[in-house]
Design a protein around this motif. Structure first.
Motif, PDB file in Angstrom:
ATOM      1  N   LEU A 135       0.813  -1.206   0.000  1.00  0.00           N
ATOM      2  CA  LEU A 135       0.000   0.000   0.000  1.00  0.00           C
ATOM      3  C   LEU A 135       0.853   1.265   0.000  1.00  0.00           C
ATOM      4  CD1 LEU A 135      -2.972  -0.906   2.367  1.00  0.00           C
ATOM      5  CD2 LEU A 135      -2.872  -0.952  -0.115  1.00  0.00           C
ATOM      6  N   LEU A 136       2.173   1.111  -0.119  1.00  0.00           N
ATOM      7  CA  LEU A 136       3.037   2.273  -0.268  1.00  0.00           C
ATOM      8  C   LEU A 136       2.861   2.822  -1.676  1.00  0.00           C
ATOM      9  CD1 LEU A 136       6.329   0.952   1.349  1.00  0.00           C
ATOM     10  CD2 LEU A 136       4.554   2.338   2.400  1.00  0.00           C
ATOM     11  N   GLY A 137       3.189   4.072  -1.881  1.00  0.00           N
ATOM     12  CA  GLY A 137       3.098   4.667  -3.212  1.00  0.00           C
ATOM     13  C   GLY A 137       2.019   5.715  -3.295  1.00  0.00           C
ATOM     14  N   PRO A 138       1.471   5.932  -4.495  1.00  0.00           N
ATOM     15  CA  PRO A 138       0.492   7.003  -4.697  1.00  0.00           C
ATOM     16  C   PRO A 138      -0.816   6.759  -3.952  1.00  0.00           C
ATOM     17  CG  PRO A 138       1.391   6.249  -6.783  1.00  0.00           C
ATOM     18  CD  PRO A 138       1.835   5.277  -5.739  1.00  0.00           C
ATOM     19  N   HIS A 139      -1.369   7.818  -3.361  1.00  0.00           N
ATOM     20  CA  HIS A 139      -2.647   7.761  -2.655  1.00  0.00           C
ATOM     21  C   HIS A 139      -3.462   9.002  -2.998  1.00  0.00           C
ATOM     22  CE1 HIS A 139      -1.741   4.369  -0.033  1.00  0.00           C
ATOM     23  NE2 HIS A 139      -0.528   4.871   0.076  1.00  0.00           N
ATOM     24  N   PRO A 140      -4.777   8.831  -3.220  1.00  0.00           N
ATOM     25  CA  PRO A 140      -5.625   9.996  -3.465  1.00  0.00           C
ATOM     26  C   PRO A 140      -6.240  10.517  -2.170  1.00  0.00           C
ATOM     27  CG  PRO A 140      -6.849   8.015  -3.950  1.00  0.00           C
ATOM     28  CD  PRO A 140      -5.466   7.578  -3.516  1.00  0.00           C
TER      29      PRO A 140
ATOM     30  N   GLU B   4       7.030  13.884   0.677  1.00  0.00           N
ATOM     31  CA  GLU B   4       7.346  15.316   0.566  1.00  0.00           C
ATOM     32  C   GLU B   4       7.754  15.718  -0.847  1.00  0.00           C
ATOM     33  OE1 GLU B   4      10.203  15.258   3.641  1.00  0.00           O
ATOM     34  OE2 GLU B   4       8.652  14.615   5.040  1.00  0.00           O
ATOM     35  N   GLY B   5       7.294  14.931  -1.810  1.00  0.00           N
ATOM     36  CA  GLY B   5       7.572  15.229  -3.213  1.00  0.00           C
ATOM     37  C   GLY B   5       6.411  15.954  -3.862  1.00  0.00           C
ATOM     38  N   THR B   6       6.366  15.887  -5.169  1.00  0.00           N
ATOM     39  CA  THR B   6       5.305  16.558  -5.916  1.00  0.00           C
ATOM     40  C   THR B   6       3.968  15.852  -5.708  1.00  0.00           C
ATOM     41  OG1 THR B   6       5.743  15.244  -7.896  1.00  0.00           O
ATOM     42  CG2 THR B   6       6.905  17.362  -7.697  1.00  0.00           C
ATOM     43  N   ILE B   7       2.912  16.576  -5.991  1.00  0.00           N
ATOM     44  CA  ILE B   7       1.559  16.026  -5.943  1.00  0.00           C
ATOM     45  C   ILE B   7       0.921  16.275  -7.312  1.00  0.00           C
ATOM     46  CG2 ILE B   7       1.300  16.350  -3.462  1.00  0.00           C
ATOM     47  CD1 ILE B   7      -0.702  18.651  -5.435  1.00  0.00           C
ATOM     48  N   THR B   8      -0.201  15.618  -7.570  1.00  0.00           N
ATOM     49  CA  THR B   8      -1.006  15.920  -8.747  1.00  0.00           C
ATOM     50  C   THR B   8      -2.443  16.111  -8.271  1.00  0.00           C
ATOM     51  OG1 THR B   8      -1.376  13.595  -9.260  1.00  0.00           O
ATOM     52  CG2 THR B   8       0.502  14.655 -10.338  1.00  0.00           C
ATOM     53  N   PHE B   9      -3.310  16.573  -9.160  1.00  0.00           N
ATOM     54  CA  PHE B   9      -4.693  16.824  -8.751  1.00  0.00           C
ATOM     55  C   PHE B   9      -5.645  16.588  -9.916  1.00  0.00           C
ATOM     56  CE2 PHE B   9      -3.417  20.774 -10.689  1.00  0.00           C
ATOM     57  CZ  PHE B   9      -4.562  21.336 -11.225  1.00  0.00           C
ATOM     58  N   ALA B  10      -6.898  16.376  -9.583  1.00  0.00           N
ATOM     59  CA  ALA B  10      -7.998  16.314 -10.551  1.00  0.00           C
ATOM     60  C   ALA B  10      -9.154  17.111  -9.956  1.00  0.00           C
ATOM     61  CB  ALA B  10      -8.421  14.875 -10.818  1.00  0.00           C
ATOM     62  N   VAL B  11      -9.918  17.777 -10.794  1.00  0.00           N
ATOM     63  CA  VAL B  11     -11.022  18.625 -10.350  1.00  0.00           C
ATOM     64  C   VAL B  11     -12.345  17.972 -10.740  1.00  0.00           C
ATOM     65  CG1 VAL B  11     -12.098  20.905 -10.520  1.00  0.00           C
ATOM     66  CG2 VAL B  11      -9.599  20.687 -10.609  1.00  0.00           C
TER      67      VAL B  11
ATOM     68  N   ALA C 165       2.806  17.337 -12.521  1.00  0.00           N
ATOM     69  CA  ALA C 165       3.351  17.423 -11.163  1.00  0.00           C
ATOM     70  C   ALA C 165       3.320  18.854 -10.634  1.00  0.00           C
ATOM     71  CB  ALA C 165       4.781  16.906 -11.139  1.00  0.00           C
ATOM     72  N   VAL C 166       2.804  19.008  -9.413  1.00  0.00           N
ATOM     73  CA  VAL C 166       2.767  20.293  -8.715  1.00  0.00           C
ATOM     74  C   VAL C 166       3.838  20.265  -7.628  1.00  0.00           C
ATOM     75  CG1 VAL C 166       1.381  21.861  -7.288  1.00  0.00           C
ATOM     76  CG2 VAL C 166       0.287  20.515  -9.107  1.00  0.00           C
ATOM     77  N   THR C 167       4.756  21.214  -7.676  1.00  0.00           N
ATOM     78  CA  THR C 167       5.802  21.324  -6.667  1.00  0.00           C
ATOM     79  C   THR C 167       5.383  22.367  -5.637  1.00  0.00           C
ATOM     80  OG1 THR C 167       7.510  20.738  -8.266  1.00  0.00           O
ATOM     81  CG2 THR C 167       8.234  21.858  -6.254  1.00  0.00           C
ATOM     82  N   LEU C 168       5.345  21.974  -4.375  1.00  0.00           N
ATOM     83  CA  LEU C 168       4.994  22.910  -3.313  1.00  0.00           C
ATOM     84  C   LEU C 168       6.211  23.753  -2.954  1.00  0.00           C
ATOM     85  CD1 LEU C 168       2.747  20.746  -3.219  1.00  0.00           C
ATOM     86  CD2 LEU C 168       2.600  21.189  -0.791  1.00  0.00           C
ATOM     87  N   ALA C 169       5.998  25.037  -2.778  1.00  0.00           N
ATOM     88  CA  ALA C 169       7.083  25.948  -2.413  1.00  0.00           C
ATOM     89  C   ALA C 169       7.495  25.743  -0.956  1.00  0.00           C
ATOM     90  CB  ALA C 169       6.630  27.393  -2.631  1.00  0.00           C
ATOM     91  N   ASN C 170       8.654  26.249  -0.603  1.00  0.00           N
ATOM     92  CA  ASN C 170       9.175  26.293   0.759  1.00  0.00           C
ATOM     93  C   ASN C 170       9.631  24.924   1.289  1.00  0.00           C
ATOM     94  OD1 ASN C 170       9.963  27.794   3.013  1.00  0.00           O
ATOM     95  ND2 ASN C 170       8.080  27.303   4.110  1.00  0.00           N
TER      96      ASN C 170
ATOM     97  N   PHE D  89      -0.941  12.006  -3.715  1.00  0.00           N
ATOM     98  CA  PHE D  89       0.390  12.147  -3.131  1.00  0.00           C
ATOM     99  C   PHE D  89       1.001  10.759  -2.941  1.00  0.00           C
ATOM    100  CE2 PHE D  89      -2.578  11.827   0.362  1.00  0.00           C
ATOM    101  CZ  PHE D  89      -1.964  11.007   1.287  1.00  0.00           C
ATOM    102  N   THR D  90       2.304  10.711  -2.796  1.00  0.00           N
ATOM    103  CA  THR D  90       3.025   9.440  -2.688  1.00  0.00           C
ATOM    104  C   THR D  90       3.571   9.265  -1.285  1.00  0.00           C
ATOM    105  OG1 THR D  90       3.621   9.557  -5.010  1.00  0.00           O
ATOM    106  CG2 THR D  90       4.923   8.059  -3.651  1.00  0.00           C
ATOM    107  N   THR D  91       3.427   8.062  -0.759  1.00  0.00           N
ATOM    108  CA  THR D  91       3.976   7.739   0.561  1.00  0.00           C
ATOM    109  C   THR D  91       5.249   6.896   0.391  1.00  0.00           C
ATOM    110  OG1 THR D  91       2.624   5.755   0.748  1.00  0.00           O
ATOM    111  CG2 THR D  91       1.716   7.781   1.681  1.00  0.00           C
TER     112      THR D  91
END
Length: 184
Positions: free
Chosen positions: A18-23, A73-80, A135-140, A176-178
């Motif tokens: 169950l490691l890896g991408p999770h919505p 703590e890497g990139t995320i993606t999204f769907a609307v 991929a969305v990179t979060l700042a900071n 996001f990925t765990t």
């Protein structure tokens, strides 16, 4: 019936497979925004909380997530998830984010926006779902236990955004990925 070995494995945390991408689906009725609407979706009694993103100006909604420690703590993606208008026209949604940790200034700049586009299917009461974004990179520089702030907006200047009315957003799914089985 659940496999007893699966139950035992869950007592020690998530199984390694169950490691890896999770919505994570966020419904926008919990988001701070000045344009919350509720309307009946058809005549059968279903009411939808949604935000009307105008066709004439970029409008935005903000929300926050405290990701689990197991997030890599890497990139995320999204769907609307949204409801369009009675036309086969397009819409563009952007997302940008920033993470803020303990004892850090809250006044941080968002990262670079990533835009995903989609076309309405032609019926005013259809629920529509965009493809997963890039991929969305979060700042900071995100770290474990940070809170992440996001800004979702309709990008009316995008060439694909020609929907002649409001795009009614129901929710956003964040992927996001765990990299750990537990948050221990």
């Amino acid at each position: 019936m659940l496999d007893p070995t699966f139950i035992i494995r869950l007592q020690d945390g998530l199984p390694p497979d169950l490691l890896g991408p999770h919505p994570h689906l966020l419904f926008l009725h919990g988001v701070l925004h000045r344009h919350l609407h509720q309307h009946q979706c058809g005549g059968r009694g279903l009411w939808c909380d949604n935000y009307h993103f105008d066709k004439d100006a970029d409008e935005a909604a903000q929300f926050s997530i405290a990701f689990p420690k197991s997030w890599n703590e890497g990139t995320i993606t999204f769907a609307v998830y949204y409801i369009g208008l009675a036309a086969t026209t397009g819409v563009a949604f952007g997302l940008q984010g920033v993470s803020v940790g303990d004892n850090e200034e809250a006044d941080q700049a968002y990262g670079t926006a990533v835009v995903v586009t989609d076309d309405s299917q032609g019926d005013a009461t259809e629920v529509l779902i965009t493809a997963s974004s890039g991929a969305v990179t979060l700042a900071n520089s995100p770290a474990a236990c940070d809170i992440s702030f996001f800004r979702l907006f309709r990008d009316v200047s995008d060439a694909n955004d020609d929907m002649a009315g409001d795009a009614r957003v129901l929710g956003v799914k964040i992927f996001f990925t765990t990299n750990a089985a537990t948050d221990a």
